[in-house]
Design a protein around this motif. Structure first.
Motif, short mmCIF file in Angstrom:
data_model
loop_
_atom_site.label_atom_id
_atom_site.label_comp_id
_atom_site.label_asym_id
_atom_site.label_seq_id
_atom_site.Cartn_x
_atom_site.Cartn_y
_atom_site.Cartn_z
N PRO A 66 0.76 -1.39 -0.14
CA PRO A 66 0.13 -0.01 0.33
C PRO A 66 1.16 1.11 0.02
O PRO A 66 1.36 1.80 0.87
CB PRO A 66 -1.00 0.18 1.19
CG PRO A 66 0.06 -0.72 2.03
CD PRO A 66 1.25 -1.73 1.88
N ASN A 117 -7.57 2.46 -2.40
CA ASN A 117 -6.90 1.79 -1.87
C ASN A 117 -5.37 3.17 -3.32
O ASN A 117 -6.30 2.19 -4.21
CB ASN A 117 -6.44 0.59 -1.33
CG ASN A 117 -7.10 -0.01 -0.30
OD1 ASN A 117 -6.10 0.19 0.40
ND2 ASN A 117 -7.36 -0.73 -0.34
N THR A 127 -2.97 1.63 -4.25
CA THR A 127 -1.79 0.62 -4.06
C THR A 127 -2.44 -1.00 -5.59
O THR A 127 -3.78 -0.39 -6.40
CB THR A 127 -2.57 -0.45 -3.47
OG1 THR A 127 -1.89 -2.33 -3.77
CG2 THR A 127 -4.17 -1.09 -3.26
N ASP A 157 -2.78 -2.82 4.03
CA ASP A 157 -2.93 -1.44 4.67
C ASP A 157 -3.33 -2.12 6.06
O ASP A 157 -3.21 -1.10 6.54
CB ASP A 157 -3.88 -1.37 3.95
CG ASP A 157 -5.62 -2.55 3.41
OD1 ASP A 157 -5.32 -3.30 2.95
OD2 ASP A 157 -6.40 -2.01 3.63
#
Lengths: 418, 181
Positions: A107, A138, A140, A210
């Protein structure tokens, strides 16, 4: 789904370029750190002119990294006649792919908030005109909720490239390098997985990458709760990406490069690239588990925010990784390489028992975590206790058979016979 | 010949301490040592002896700090001239005879001048073959051949590195200030 997709694509595009570019500069940094530890200056001359462009000055030697890359492209790509051609070409690819995959779940920037609904511009193919409602995503590449397991799984496949490369080269040095890499990876996967297990256990069974970060952002970084575990994990990360003092697979002095002896030009460079991306991923994994990810200490940053916050978190994450990479290089130029039996002994007689001990004690503490006397600092006590215990009872444990001792040949002056 | 027992020095390594056997403290101490070196190097302190060669040269720093002592340094050769600007060499072949590397080749001829019998019409010195021992300088009865403190001579071919009489005299013209005869 759609906002997450957009953010993922942007993250992939940004991170892959940052990583690939920073790899060449990591090689530059590696050479600089090597020079500094050996009381030298290091590369500081190559500027960005490359003999063609009208640049003057030295630019601190920063052109060296790009010059190295250009050189590798133009070197002869030689394939020795006796190699297994398919595997020989496949091996560098197998090395790089897992390295490029495994940072997918890290993340990088926390969360991004689409605070208003917006419409995707109509000129974009496929997505044009789709309305996106406000949502949190997120930052990511792949927000899956088994993040750490994914990193462990993908990270350990990198050894296939090394083994295949060593096998395909049809060279005894390469083959030995491949064998060593296999045994090393098998041994160091275990303490690494145990370390991750302990962290999962003490983080209330979190698995998503995360989740670790906000638990540490809300509390104390895991490295303070689990100092010994962090050291064990760091050693495993070093072993996992074949870094000194665990670089037995390549061992320039004994195996003349080990598994990549027969490789040249960009194929060799891919091995190198794979190693450095692996280092970045390993450092990212360590940051994630023990150094609180994008969390800045002292400042209580908001969890969710706009682009500025995401960038700040990304920079914090990246600088933590950079510090760890520096530590890896620092260790490389400090410690000598392990002998192979020492390597095995370290894993099986030190790291695995200690990790198991911490796992057991931490498990007990987690079981009792609702008790009045419970405090997370007891984990620290467990870690320190494990070090003390190891130092106290270590010498009394049964020793292995003597290895690599001086053998008195009959007739020599060390001979017991004479 | 076997080594006598009284000549043997038997060294027993000190037993490994408990703190050393756990590796960790020693590892951190080692890291500390290298970090000290790193700091010294980044600050270009006195530990860092590396020099940036073409800009910084050993002859520019004092001898006590590892500098080069120019007066007796043996670098590229020169052929000295006398007061009238003629080559000082009298083609006696002493240097050619003394040279252990056989890198000097002289061809003498009758001198056009009154003060000497012979002079070299050809004086070739292979700078790649030379071992810079200075024997030619020692052997010369008239101090005609000398070694200068110049060490950075380059050439693109081997032929170029065979210095003939004109080139050796040119070295003299260049270095006359640096090393007076």
């Amino acid at each position: 789904m759609l906002p997450q997709f957009i953010v993922s694509v942007i993250t992939i595009l940004v991170v892959i370029h940052v990583i690939l570019l920073s790899c060449s500069y990591l090689i530059f940094l590696e050479r600089k750190v090597a020079a500094w530890t050996q009381d030298r200056i290091g590369p500081n001359r190559t500027n960005f002119s490359f003999g063609l462009l009208p640049f003057k000055g030295k630019h601190f030697g920063l052109g060296q990294a790009l010059a190295d890359g250009i050189k590798l492209f133009f070197k002869e790509d030689y394939t020795p006649p006796q190699v297994d051609r398919v595997l020989f070409i496949l091996a560098p690819i197998i090395v790089v792919i897992p390295a490029l995959l495994s940072w997918a779940v890290i993340p990088w920037g926390g969360y991004y908030l689409f605070d208003q609904a917006f419409t995707v511009p109509a000129w974009l193919p496929l997505l044009g005109g789709v309305v996106v409602s406000p949502t949190i995503v997120n930052v990511t590449a792949a927000p899956i909720n088994i993040g750490v397991v994914y990193i462990l799984a993908i990270g350990s496949t990198a050894v296939y490239g090394v083994v295949v490369g060593g096998y395909a080269s049809n060279n005894k040095y390469s083959f030995l390098g491949g064998l060593r890499a296999t045994a090393q990876m098998l041994s160091y996967e275990i303490p690494m997985a145990l370390c991750v297990l302990v962290v999962i256990l003490t983080s209330h069974g979190a698995l998503g990458a995360d989740q670790f970060v906000h638990q540490q952002a809300n509390g104390v970084w895991n490295i303070f709760y689990q100092p010994l575990l962090a050291i064990i994990f760091f050693a495993c990360v070093l072993a996992e990406c074949n870094r000194a003092p665990f670089d037995l697979a390549e061992a320039e002095q004994e195996l003349v490069g080990g598994y990549h002896t027969e490789y040249s030009s960009m194929k060799w460079a891919l091995f190198f690239l794979g190693e450095y991306i692996h280092m970045i991923t390993g450092a990212g994994f360590f940051t994630l588990l023990f150094l609180g990810g994008w969390d800045l200490p002292i400042i209580q940053e908001p969890l969710i925010g706009g682009l500025g916050l995401v960038l700040l978190k990304f920079i914090v994450f990246a600088s933590k990784i950079l510090v760890l990479l520096f530590v890896m290089m620092w260790i490389r130029w400090t410690l000598p390489r392990f002998r192979f039996d020492q390597l095995m002994r370290l894993a099986w007689r030190a790291l695995i028992p200690l990790a198991l001990l911490i796992l057991l004690a931490s498990g007990f503490l987690v079981f009792k975590q609702h008790a009045k006397w419970f405090s997370p600092w007891l984990y620290t006590a467990v870690n320190i206790g494990a070090i003390v215990l190891a130092a106290v009872i270590g010498p009394f444990l049964p020793q292995g058979p003597p290895m690599n001792r001086k053998v008195g040949l009959a007739g020599s002056r060390f001979s017991p016979v004479v | 010949m076997p080594i006598a027992d009284e000549d043997l020095i038997v060294i027993t390594p000190t037993a490994i301490k408990r703190s050393e056997s756990t590796f960790l403290p020693e590892v951190f101490m080692g890291l500390g040592t290298t970090f000290k070196h790193m700091l010294g190097s980044v600050a270009r302190g006195k530990r860092n002896k590396a020099m940036e060669y073409p800009e910084e040269r050993r002859e520019d720093i004092p001898v006590e700090e590892g500098g080069l002592y120019k007066p007796n340094y043996r670098g590229v050769h020169r052929l000295n001239r006398d007061e009238d600007g003629r080559v000082k060499c009298v083609a006696c072949f002493m240097c050619q005879t003394a040279c252990p590397a056989h890198c000097i080749h002289i061809e003498g001829a009758a001198s056009p001048w009154d003060d000497r019998e012979k002079y070299p019409i050809k004086f070739d010195l292979d700078e790649l073959r030379c071992i810079y021992c200075g024997m030619c300088e020692e052997a010369c009865p008239v101090d005609a051949i000398e070694l200068t403190p110049i060490y950075d001579i380059v050439g693109l071919t081997r032929q170029e590195m065979i210095f003939d009489k004109e080139k050796l005299l040119a070295v003299y013209d260049k270095t006359i200030e640096a090393k007076p005869m």
